[in-house]
Write a protein that holds these residues in place. Sequence first.
Motif, short mmCIF file in Angstrom:
data_model
loop_
_atom_site.label_atom_id
_atom_site.label_comp_id
_atom_site.label_asym_id
_atom_site.label_seq_id
_atom_site.Cartn_x
_atom_site.Cartn_y
_atom_site.Cartn_z
N GLU A 106 0.80 -1.29 -0.10
CA GLU A 106 -0.25 -0.11 -0.08
C GLU A 106 0.89 1.25 0.23
OE1 GLU A 106 -3.49 -2.28 2.30
OE2 GLU A 106 -2.32 -0.84 3.48
N LYS A 107 1.98 1.14 0.74
CA LYS A 107 2.69 2.62 0.89
C LYS A 107 3.65 2.79 -0.50
CE LYS A 107 4.64 1.30 4.94
NZ LYS A 107 5.66 1.24 6.12
N GLU A 108 4.24 1.50 -0.98
CA GLU A 108 4.76 1.70 -2.23
C GLU A 108 3.63 2.20 -3.39
OE1 GLU A 108 7.71 1.68 -5.09
OE2 GLU A 108 7.68 1.67 -3.11
N LEU A 144 -7.71 1.56 -0.51
CA LEU A 144 -6.52 1.24 -0.49
C LEU A 144 -6.37 0.30 -1.82
CD1 LEU A 144 -6.26 -0.20 3.23
CD2 LEU A 144 -4.91 1.85 2.20
N ARG A 145 -7.59 -0.32 -2.06
CA ARG A 145 -7.62 -1.10 -3.39
C ARG A 145 -7.47 -0.40 -4.37
NH1 ARG A 145 -12.28 -2.98 -2.84
NH2 ARG A 145 -12.04 -5.13 -2.22
N GLU A 146 -8.06 0.89 -4.50
CA GLU A 146 -7.91 1.74 -5.63
C GLU A 146 -6.32 2.28 -5.83
OE1 GLU A 146 -9.61 3.04 -8.99
OE2 GLU A 146 -10.89 2.36 -7.22
N CYS A 147 -5.74 2.28 -4.50
CA CYS A 147 -4.35 2.87 -4.89
C CYS A 147 -3.37 1.80 -5.38
CB CYS A 147 -3.79 2.95 -3.31
SG CYS A 147 -4.24 4.60 -2.68
N ILE A 148 -3.82 0.45 -5.03
CA ILE A 148 -2.86 -0.75 -5.62
C ILE A 148 -3.30 -0.75 -7.09
CG2 ILE A 148 -2.50 -3.25 -5.66
CD1 ILE A 148 -1.58 -1.73 -3.09
N VAL A 149 -4.45 -0.60 -7.45
CA VAL A 149 -5.01 -1.02 -8.75
C VAL A 149 -4.24 0.22 -9.74
CG1 VAL A 149 -6.86 -0.74 -10.68
CG2 VAL A 149 -7.11 -2.02 -8.41
N ILE A 150 -4.51 1.49 -9.44
CA ILE A 150 -3.75 2.58 -9.73
C ILE A 150 -2.38 2.50 -10.33
CG2 ILE A 150 -3.83 5.19 -10.00
CD1 ILE A 150 -6.61 5.18 -8.94
N SER A 151 -1.59 2.10 -9.21
CA SER A 151 -0.16 2.04 -9.23
C SER A 151 0.14 1.12 -10.49
CB SER A 151 0.47 1.50 -7.98
OG SER A 151 -0.15 0.15 -7.72
N TYR A 202 -0.79 8.12 6.01
CA TYR A 202 -1.46 6.77 6.08
C TYR A 202 -0.71 6.08 7.14
CZ TYR A 202 -0.64 1.86 4.60
OH TYR A 202 -0.71 0.52 4.82
N GLU A 203 0.36 6.38 7.60
CA GLU A 203 0.97 5.58 8.81
C GLU A 203 -0.03 5.84 10.02
OE1 GLU A 203 3.22 3.53 9.15
OE2 GLU A 203 4.71 3.71 7.52
N ASN A 204 -0.37 7.16 10.26
CA ASN A 204 -1.33 7.77 11.28
C ASN A 204 -2.51 6.88 11.25
OD1 ASN A 204 0.70 9.30 12.21
ND2 ASN A 204 -0.10 11.33 11.23
#
Length: 210
Positions: A106-108, A144-151, A202-204
């Motif tokens: 997720e962070k990447e 989170l899923r959208e972040c992974i997909v878009i990356s 994100y970390e928070n």
Amino acid sequence: MEEKPAKKRFIQIVKQLHDLIAEQNIQEGQKLPSERVLSEQLQVGRSSVREALRSLELLGLIETRHGGGTYLASMKQHQFVEIVGSFILQDEQSIADVHATRQMHEKEAIRIICQSPVFCALPIWKSFFVKLELGESLKREDILRECIVISGNRLSLKIWLQLLAFSDKLLATDITAEEKREVKTLLASMQMGYSQEALDAYENWMVIIK
């Protein structure tokens, strides 16, 4: 019929596929049972079966042919899911490792998005932000899923989906009022391409939902 937790549904369907392959000698490219049959065998609703099968399809375990049903894909990919599932089932303490590994992906993904003006400008981030502003329902896993997909990393997506199956209780919940500030900061930072600010938010956020 009573629904089981999403994690158990997913694992049961994976096990059922394993049994079908072993007992019925189903080969790659051959058809699997219908949603109705799986629903009856697993004693869960068809919508739950459909959701789990969609995850398996994204993992590359099965493939759906329009109007033709669901078929077994590569056995090598099946072994990957079985190994990860067995790892979780045998060692409950390792769930912390699952969350940590999921968060690495997720962070990447967030870093990649922040480095791309095209990704930063996608309207989905504003849409999520507006939903939070209006107090509408929004699940943690949706963002989170959208972040992974878009990356754009398909392998990362496959791994993340598998890890998500063992994080369902944590991520399948709506974002709470306590989380909104950090999530909105995350979304705003991604829109502006501020990588460090986005990662800090994100970390928070992850600390809040532990």
